[in-house]
Design an enzyme around this catalytic site. Structure first.
Site, PDB file in Angstrom:
ATOM      1  CG  HIS A 116      -4.163 -31.559 -32.807  1.00 38.48           C
ATOM      2  ND1 HIS A 116      -3.006 -32.283 -32.680  1.00 38.48           N
ATOM      3  CD2 HIS A 116      -3.763 -30.287 -33.033  1.00 38.48           C
ATOM      4  CE1 HIS A 116      -1.958 -31.488 -32.834  1.00 38.48           C
ATOM      5  NE2 HIS A 116      -2.387 -30.258 -33.056  1.00 38.48           N
ATOM      6  CG  ASN A 159      -2.082 -31.350 -29.482  1.00 37.94           C
ATOM      7  OD1 ASN A 159      -1.007 -31.894 -29.271  1.00 37.94           O
ATOM      8  ND2 ASN A 159      -2.182 -30.152 -30.058  1.00 37.94           N
ATOM      9  CD  GLU A 160       0.732 -27.865 -28.446  1.00 32.45           C
ATOM     10  OE1 GLU A 160       0.253 -26.777 -28.766  1.00 32.45           O
ATOM     11  OE2 GLU A 160       1.854 -28.246 -28.809  1.00 32.45           O
ATOM     12  CG  ASN A 296       3.311 -31.530 -28.221  1.00 34.85           C
ATOM     13  OD1 ASN A 296       3.586 -32.724 -28.238  1.00 34.85           O
ATOM     14  ND2 ASN A 296       2.195 -31.040 -28.735  1.00 34.85           N
ATOM     15  CD  GLU A 374       2.629 -31.037 -31.856  1.00 35.29           C
ATOM     16  OE1 GLU A 374       2.998 -29.860 -32.035  1.00 35.29           O
ATOM     17  OE2 GLU A 374       1.443 -31.364 -31.742  1.00 35.29           O
ATOM     18  CB  SER A 429       0.923 -23.442 -39.605  1.00 36.89           C
ATOM     19  OG  SER A 429       0.991 -22.690 -38.421  1.00 36.89           O
ATOM     20  CE  LYS A 436       6.060 -21.208 -37.092  1.00 34.43           C
ATOM     21  NZ  LYS A 436       5.394 -20.864 -35.824  1.00 34.43           N
ATOM     22  CE1 TYR A 438       7.372 -26.030 -36.383  1.00 35.33           C
ATOM     23  CE2 TYR A 438       5.535 -25.217 -37.687  1.00 35.33           C
ATOM     24  CZ  TYR A 438       6.361 -25.110 -36.589  1.00 35.33           C
ATOM     25  OH  TYR A 438       6.188 -24.081 -35.690  1.00 35.33           O
TER      26      TYR A 438
HETATM   27  C1  BGP Z   1       1.564 -27.116 -31.758  1.00 34.53           C
HETATM   28  C2  BGP Z   1       0.368 -27.790 -32.321  1.00 34.53           C
HETATM   29  C3  BGP Z   1       0.442 -28.159 -33.752  1.00 34.53           C
HETATM   30  C4  BGP Z   1       1.347 -27.313 -34.611  1.00 34.53           C
HETATM   31  C5  BGP Z   1       2.604 -26.856 -33.914  1.00 34.53           C
HETATM   32  C6  BGP Z   1       3.355 -25.774 -34.603  1.00 34.53           C
HETATM   33  O1  BGP Z   1       1.163 -26.124 -30.887  1.00 34.53           O
HETATM   34  O2  BGP Z   1       0.007 -28.927 -31.584  1.00 34.53           O
HETATM   35  O3  BGP Z   1      -0.858 -28.306 -34.208  1.00 34.53           O
HETATM   36  O4  BGP Z   1       0.710 -26.424 -35.394  1.00 34.53           O
HETATM   37  O5  BGP Z   1       2.388 -26.431 -32.606  1.00 34.53           O
HETATM   38  O6  BGP Z   1       2.738 -24.565 -34.368  1.00 34.53           O
HETATM   39  P1  BGP Z   1       2.517 -23.505 -35.495  1.00 34.53           P
HETATM   40  O7  BGP Z   1       1.801 -24.221 -36.581  1.00 34.53           O
HETATM   41  O8  BGP Z   1       1.693 -22.436 -34.873  1.00 34.53           O
HETATM   42  O9  BGP Z   1       3.858 -23.041 -35.875  1.00 34.53           O
END
Ligand code: BGP
Length: 467
Positions: A116, A159-160, A296, A374, A429, A436, A438
């Site tokens: 990740h 991941n992503e 996600n 996500e 983040s 930021k 969540y």
């Molecule tokens: C996704 C990732 C996470 C997370 C989330 C929010 O892209 O898998 O790791 O961080 O997004 O993004 P951000 O933290 O940039 O707002």
């Protein structure tokens, strides 16, 4: 709000090792690509993050208490192999066994990613995913984990892939901070797909009792108006950020139409993609072997045709309206009137989730079972007082609308079996730091105390409809 979740629905909270664990220098952990970079940048430190390394028992118990039956975690490669390869670090191995045990004992099933965004620094310095030798190291690390952590029944490889490639080589907000290095961006996507495919093929050959897949963040791209030029811009950018990866994962090849869009982008940007002999066979073998797909979803984008120079501004501070993105020969991201945005300029567009779920299930039946791995809202939550629940109504609205979109797609036959909110608790983040937030649970990063947000109570109420 009349809504009920189906029975046995997977209802979880998501985390990632580097964003929650902290403890970056303890028990033999090696450096990731982030440690020195963040230090030099000087904006924020990954320590102590949410101190999950020490406080996971509390977070897992909170998860259970608030109705969650699953949690997404990732293994930090550098806790197991501090340099990316070599002898395993027993303290790291023990940590993850303990974590998984705690989850399982609390009825919170772990869904575990191997990568990740946290490549080992040693391998990052040797080209990260652009160096094919690192794919071998990844597969070795995966094999070790598959054989060691047999208590894990739900795996995700990477991941992503697109966020990593785009942030590293196009937007430049992740190390090594290249801007519009299109060759590296597309090559990284292909190489990561190969790494994923090899790990899946290996996992299946081991005949272990579990499931495996990968996680893509999907971002539907809509033309701002229906002109042929804007529609073509949308098709191009969609190919670059969604379709190339979906094809590679679930078709086991890049379709002719996808490649013609990708080649148009490469030609216009003097870029190239290298596919070696044997790569196609690896992708093809894996395409039908994924057990499920982790999707996600945060936002959709609106685009217009654009032939000017590439350039972008990344909004990593929550200063609303400060971002921009123009990709030469592809398109320019624009705002659609009436679509609300977050302070970080992310569009709030639940219809996009419905559309992309329908598209994936129709065009990529090999995705089989889909989990939303996500979805959530970045928000500047305000702490009021020790005894007051934190009011994050906008987050509840966001989740509510997206769960509704998911349930609608499900009622029309899309096989969605779970939803993980990003994120379980407030965390670090990557390019935005700590403002930021969540989480369902508020973290006071100074004291590490957890506080309940209204969204956690809302989440629990929905979980209770499953019984
Ligand atoms: C996704 C990732 C996470 C997370 C989330 C929010 O892209 O898998 O790791 O961080 O997004 O993004 P951000 O933290 O940039 O707002």
């Amino acid at each position: 709000r009349v809504k009920a979740l189906p029975k046995n629905f997977v209802w979880g909270g998501a985390t990632a090792a580097y964003q929650v664990e902290g403890a970056t220098k303890v028990d033999g952990k090696g450096k990731t690509m982030w440690d020195d970079y963040l230090k030099t940048q000087g904006r924020f430190s990954p320590d102590p993050a949410s101190d999950f390394y020490h406080r996971y028992p509390e977070d897992v118990k909170l998860s259970h208490k608030y109705g969650l039956n699953a949690i997404r975690v990732s293994i930090a490669w550098t806790r197991i192999f501090p340099n990316g390869y070599g002898e395993p670090n027993q303290a790291g191995v023990k940590y993850y066994h303990d974590l998984f045990k705690t989850c399982i004992e609390n009825g919170v099933t772990p869904y575990v990613s191997l990568h990740h965004f946290d490549s080992p620094k040693t391998l990052f310095d040797q080209g990260d995913w652009l160096n094919r030798k690192n794919i071998d190291y990844f597969v070795d690390y995966a094999e070790f984990c598959f054989k060691e952590f047999t208590e894990v029944k739900n795996w995700f490889t990477i991941n992503e892939l697109i966020s990593l490639s785009l942030s590293q080589y196009i937007a430049g907000n992740f190390p090594p901070n290249h801007h519009f290095d299109v060759t590296s961006a597309i090559q990284a996507q292909h190489n990561e797909l190969l790494a994923h495919a090899r790990a899946v093929n290996l996992y299946k050959s081991l005949h272990l009792d579990g499931r495996i897949g990968l996680i893509h963040v999907l971002q539907p791209i809509y033309p701002i108006t229906e002109t042929p030029e804007n529609k073509h811009a949308a098709a191009l950018y969609d190919a670059f950020i969604n379709r190339f990866l979906l094809d590679g994962t679930f078709l086991g090849k890049y379709s002719d139409e996808t490649m013609s869009l990708i080649n148009e982008i490469l030609d216009k940007n003097d870029a190239k993609l290298e596919i070696q002999d044997g790569d196609r066979a690896i992708l093809k073998q894996a395409a039908t072997q994924n057990d499920y797909f982790g999707m996600n979803y945060y936002q959709s984008q609106f685009i217009q045709a654009y032939d000017g120079p590439s350039g972008n501004k990344f909004n990593g501070t929550g200063d609303k309206g400060s971002s921009s993105f123009s990709f030469h020969g592809v398109g320019q991201i624009v705002q659609k009137p009436g679509v609300p945005t977050t302070d970080w300029d992310w569009n709030i567009y639940p219809e996009g989730l419905y559309d992309i779920l329908k598209r994936v299930s129709k065009e990529y039946p090999n995705s089989k079972t889909i989990y939303i791995t996500e979805n959530g809202l970045g928000y500047k939550d305000k702490f009021v007082s020790e005894d007051q629940v934190i009011d994050d109504e906008p987050r509840i609205d966001y989740i509510d609308q997206h769960v509704a979109a998911l349930l609608k797609a499900r009622s029309e036959g899309v096989n969605v079996q779970g939803y993980f909110v990003w994120s379980l608790q407030d965390q670090f983040s990557w390019a935005n730091g700590y403002n930021k937030r969540y989480g369902l649970f508020y973290v006071d990063f100074d004291t590490q105390k957890r506080y309940i947000k209204k969204s956690a109570e809302w989440f629990k109420a929905l979980a209770d409809t499953m019984k």
